[in-house]
Design an enzyme around this catalytic site. Structure first.
Site, PDB file in Angstrom:
ATOM      1  CB  SER A 115       0.513 -52.925  69.720  1.00  0.00           C
ATOM      2  OG  SER A 115       1.776 -52.624  69.658  1.00  0.00           O
ATOM      3  CD  GLU A 137     -53.068 -48.082  26.089  1.00  0.00           C
ATOM      4  OE1 GLU A 137     -53.118 -49.177  25.402  1.00  0.00           O
ATOM      5  OE2 GLU A 137     -52.047 -47.156  25.948  1.00  0.00           O
TER       6      GLU A 137
END
Length: 878
Positions: A489, A86
């Protein structure tokens, strides 16, 4: 000389005009240039990552995938590949490369096309941060000036580091750290030279050069990158040839999830969105650490799934997903298939469908959790061979088949199978799964029943594990936090706690006898019944809770009063609007979430303190700096508040505001006490009774005092005495619960159908399974028989979780509160006794409530009974 003079004038004018144009252009676009502050404080959009408390990644949120890299962490070959391809003169130019720009201009003059932009790495970064990719002259000028401006305020290394993290590399990967994960599922430092060259070539055209979408073009681009590295003497010719000829190994990878815990991750994600907003939460780079550890979370998930499979399997096999072709059951003359046969496609290929045809059919069926789609290709006497979705063949032996008797209804099953042909035939599309408990592969089906599980640290409310269902990807509804179901319960420990506050002791005797209460307003009688409908007459409270006597719970509610009971239940965190204001309250007709139940149980487990559950341990930014640290109220008597109240981080609306902390807090604020330590201890004692065998066994019926609590399997399997718990089952077994605790851990398990009208039903005996159940879990699993209830449907998940969570930890019993005394009582009357035989036992009492009268032969009278609570005989009603 005359011409030279004119030439210099022309050049001078040209330079002056050019300089003026450049200066004018600069001032024209100056408003678009980023400020120095923006460049110095660039914040990359980084996904939110959620981890377990021990650092295992469980989820990642955010569209852009980014794993930030520092320049020191980036491999040298990556930097060399990027610079060579690049911008080879990156460390030499001031942001604009005159040679590259000249080459681009000459290309434009010669071809008339804007093919080469001459962009430096800094210019690419400027475009990526502040501009678009449109090819216009004004955009190019802006790019040049921004790049030059960036070089004035940032160092070369800072620019390169930003580039490595900012550049777009395809498939939503931004930065090379993310690209390594997306394309190869590896850390950037684990990549080969060929892989590094591949991703280093992506910035030019990430959508058309990536190795997943365009592998051929990616190979050509890789060679270009390698050639540039060779030209710059970064690699040798041999390295070039090896990397250039390397095969394409890329494939799309998701986030590096180490533990799939979607229900937990989704809870944390929603909390972060509520606190920070969706965009900030997903892009701010937050690292959130859950309170749950990977070990306990995984144990809970496995326990829930195995429990749901056990329930589903004891109710029968509902048949294959579909039948791909009709064929007679292909028996191989009674021979059993072997795994050696599975290695040869010629031996096992179907005579009806080809290998490819079957794979195409399987491609349409998704995996669900551990369930893998497969096609039955051969059926033997007691084994089958299947083709899995992966393309592999597998043999399922009889151990993995014999559970599959036919499903008729939730309460009725067919006959036990004797051969594989009675279960499936060739061409059946089925699920298979690996059963970790038995270490076998087996026939499977997607459970229709649902489940949930939550485990907390009762000291501070830290959620240790949460499971909201069988599969989050099938249903995102989190039953652990969102499903309000009748608790049955499971409410009784809180009813008994209120009774202790209103004059009862755990040795108080209550009449366990049928209740027939006429209601003149409705014209019907209120007849609560025990389940099963067995009645013991006068019974101590400890025994009544251990056996889960419904009518005793009703009598206690009557004695305490509904208003007093509602107020007492609210102390445990139950919402007032969720508490029924009638006598059904005592039987658990109220609807609450598993998280609400486990939170309330924590108050009993921790000695009487109210805690608030929380899921997030701490929040960090993308650099690992702590933004918030949980500091919840803690259940203890000696905790001190912070001297500086402003330093206290409470669970208020702004508790998660991103406030920087120099040091984490060392002291925790105390939790609020809501019941006495004595009350909590006595309720816990009664709950210990519910998970074990009690009394003394004797062959002499007159001397035998042995009985089992409803949750006796916990003690039987885990072999510990420091457990306490309570089963819960609603009318017609539509909801099954088990809640209980061990030292430092309290957990609630729930099982039921999402369709609330559907009952859990019952299972008949499957002798195949009874004969082969594993020794350690021979009292739970798919071989249990009878009506489904809390002990059979919900408790097994709790037991399996605790088995993993407690492991080899030694037993631990908290100290007895100072306000507790013990005296010897008579087992029947609850009064003092001087006997030391099976008829007596030591019992705990809050100081001042212990009995003062010795047992005698007088008739028993309920001291708390009033006329309106006495039994109404049926003949008095009709």
């Amino acid at each position: 000389m005359k011409y030279i003079k004119h030439l210099f004038i022309i050049i001078f004018l040209g330079l002056t005009v050019g300089a003026s144009a450049v200066i004018g252009t600069y001032f024209y676009i100056k408003p678009d240039l980023p400020s120095v502050d923006v460049l110095k404080d660039v914040r990359l959009q980084t996904p939110m990552r959620i981890f377990t408390s021990d650092g295992k990644l469980i989820s990642q949120y955010g569209v852009k995938r980014r794993i930030p890299l520092t320049l020191e962490d980036a491999p040298e070959q990556l930097i060399q590949a990027v610079l060579a391809t690049e911008d080879s003169r990156f460390y030499e130019h001031p942001g604009i490369d005159p040679i590259g720009m000249t080459r681009a201009v000459m290309n434009l003059i010669l071809t008339g096309e804007k093919g080469q932009g001459g962009s430096t790495l800094t210019m690419q970064l400027a475009r990526g941060f502040f501009l678009t990719r449109e090819k216009t002259y004004i955009r190019k000028l802006r790019e040049i000036f921004i790049a030059w401006h960036m070089e004035q305020v940032l160092s070369k290394d800072e620019i390169l580091e930003l580039y490595l993290n900012k550049v777009e590399l395809g498939h939503r990967a931004f930065g090379f750290g993310a690209a390594a994960q997306v394309y190869y599922g590896k850390d950037i430092n684990e990549l080969t030279l060929a892989q590094i060259a591949t991703i280093a070539g992506l910035p030019k055209a990430p959508s058309t050069l990536n190795p997943i979408s365009r592998p051929e073009r990616s190979i050509d681009r890789r060679r270009v990158v390698l050639a540039r590295m060779l030209d710059e003497n970064y690699i040798t010719p041999q390295q070039y040839r090896e990397a250039a000829d390397a095969p394409v190994t890329a494939s799309k990878h998701g986030a590096e999830i180490e533990l799939d815990a979607p229900y937990l991750a989704d809870l944390i994600y929603n909390e972060m969105v509520e606190l920070y907003g969706k965009e900030e939460a997903e892009t701010g780079g937050y690292r959130i650490y859950a309170t749950a550890s990977s070990e306990l979370q995984y144990a809970a998930q496995q326990a829930v799934r195995q429990n749901l499979h056990d329930y589903d399997e004891r109710h029968g096999f509902r048949g294959p997903i579909k039948q791909l072709w009709d064929a007679p059951s292909a028996s191989l003359d009674g021979a059993s298939l072997t795994n050696e046969q599975s290695k040869s496609n010629d031996t096992i290929a179907s005579p009806v469908w080809s290998h490819a045809d079957m794979l195409n059919a399987l491609a349409d069926i998704d995996e669900v959790g551990p369930l893998i789609p497969a096609v039955v290709t051969r059926v033997s006497e007691r084994s089958i061979m299947v083709l899995e979705k992966s393309g592999d063949y597998r043999v399922i032996d009889w151990d993995g088949l014999m559970w599959a008797r036919p499903y008729i209804s939730d309460s009725k099953q067919g006959k036990d199978p004797k051969s594989a042909g009675e279960i499936v035939s060739e061409g059946a599309l089925i699920y298979v799964r690996f059963n970790e408990q038995k270490d076998i592969w087996q026939l499977a089906q997607k459970p229709e029943v649902s489940g949930a599980f939550v485990a907390l640290n009762p000291t501070n409310g830290a959620v240790e594990a949460v499971v909201g269902g069988y599969s989050f990807y099938e249903s995102q509804f989190n039953r652990a936090t969102q499903a309000k179901r009748q608790v049955g319960s499971n409410i009784k420990p809180f009813i008994y706690s209120a009774a202790l506050e209103h004059g009862y002791t755990i040795a108080s005797v209550i009449n366990d006898a049928p209740i027939n209460q006429w209601d003149a307003r409705s014209g019907v009688a209120w007849r609560p019944q025990n389940s099963p409908p067995q009645y013991d007459g006068p019974i101590r409270m400890r025994v009544a809770l251990g056996k889960s006597k419904n009518v005793v719970s009703v009598r206690l509610l009557r004695a305490v009063g509904i208003d007093n009971m509602v107020e007492h239940l609210m102390q445990f965190g139950f919402e007032k609007d969720d508490i029924p204001r009638d006598e059904t309250l005592s039987l658990g007709s109220g609807s609450h979430t598993p998280l609400e139940i486990v939170t309330a149980m924590s108050t009993i487990a921790n000695g009487g303190y109210a805690i608030t559950p929380y899921f997030i341990q701490r929040i960090e930014d993308e650099f690992g700096d702590v933004l918030w640290q949980a500091n919840p109220p803690t259940a203890c008597d000696t905790c001190q508040l912070f001297a500086d109240a402003s330093a206290q981080q409470s669970r208020s609306d702004d508790a998660f505001a991103p406030v920087a902390m120099e040091e984490p807090p060392q002291l925790s604020p105390p939790a609020q006490r809501v019941i006495s330590a004595e009350n909590a201890f006595l309720v816990k004692e009664m709950m210990r009774t519910a998970v074990r065998g009690n009394g003394r066994w004797s062959d002499d019926k007159e001397r035998n005092t042995y009985w089992l609590g409803t949750g006796w399997r916990a003690r039987n399997i885990l072999q510990r005495t420091d457990l306490a718990g309570k089963t819960g089952t609603t009318n017609d077994s539509r909801d099954a619960w088990f809640s209980g605790f061990a030292p430092g851990l309290v957990a609630t398990s729930w099982v039921g159908f999402d369709n609330m009208s559907r009952m859990l039903g019952r299972a008949s005996r499957n002798q195949n399974l009874i004969n082969e159940n594993p020794e350690k879990f021979n009292w739970i699993g798919n071989a249990m028989i009878g009506s489904e209830d809390g002990a059979k449907a919900a408790q097994p998940a709790w037991i399996r979780f605790m088995d993993k969570a407690l492991g080899e930890l030694p037993e631990s019993h908290p100290p007895i509160p100072e306000g507790i005394v013990t005296v010897r009582i008579d087992r029947k009357s609850g009064k003092l006794t001087k006997r030391t035989d099976n008829s007596s036992m030591f019992e705990y009492f809050a100081t001042g409530t212990e009995p003062t009268v010795f047992e005698d032969n007088t008739d028993w009278i309920d001291p708390f009974a009033t006329e309106d609570t006495q039994q109404v005989k049926e003949e008095d009603i009709f």
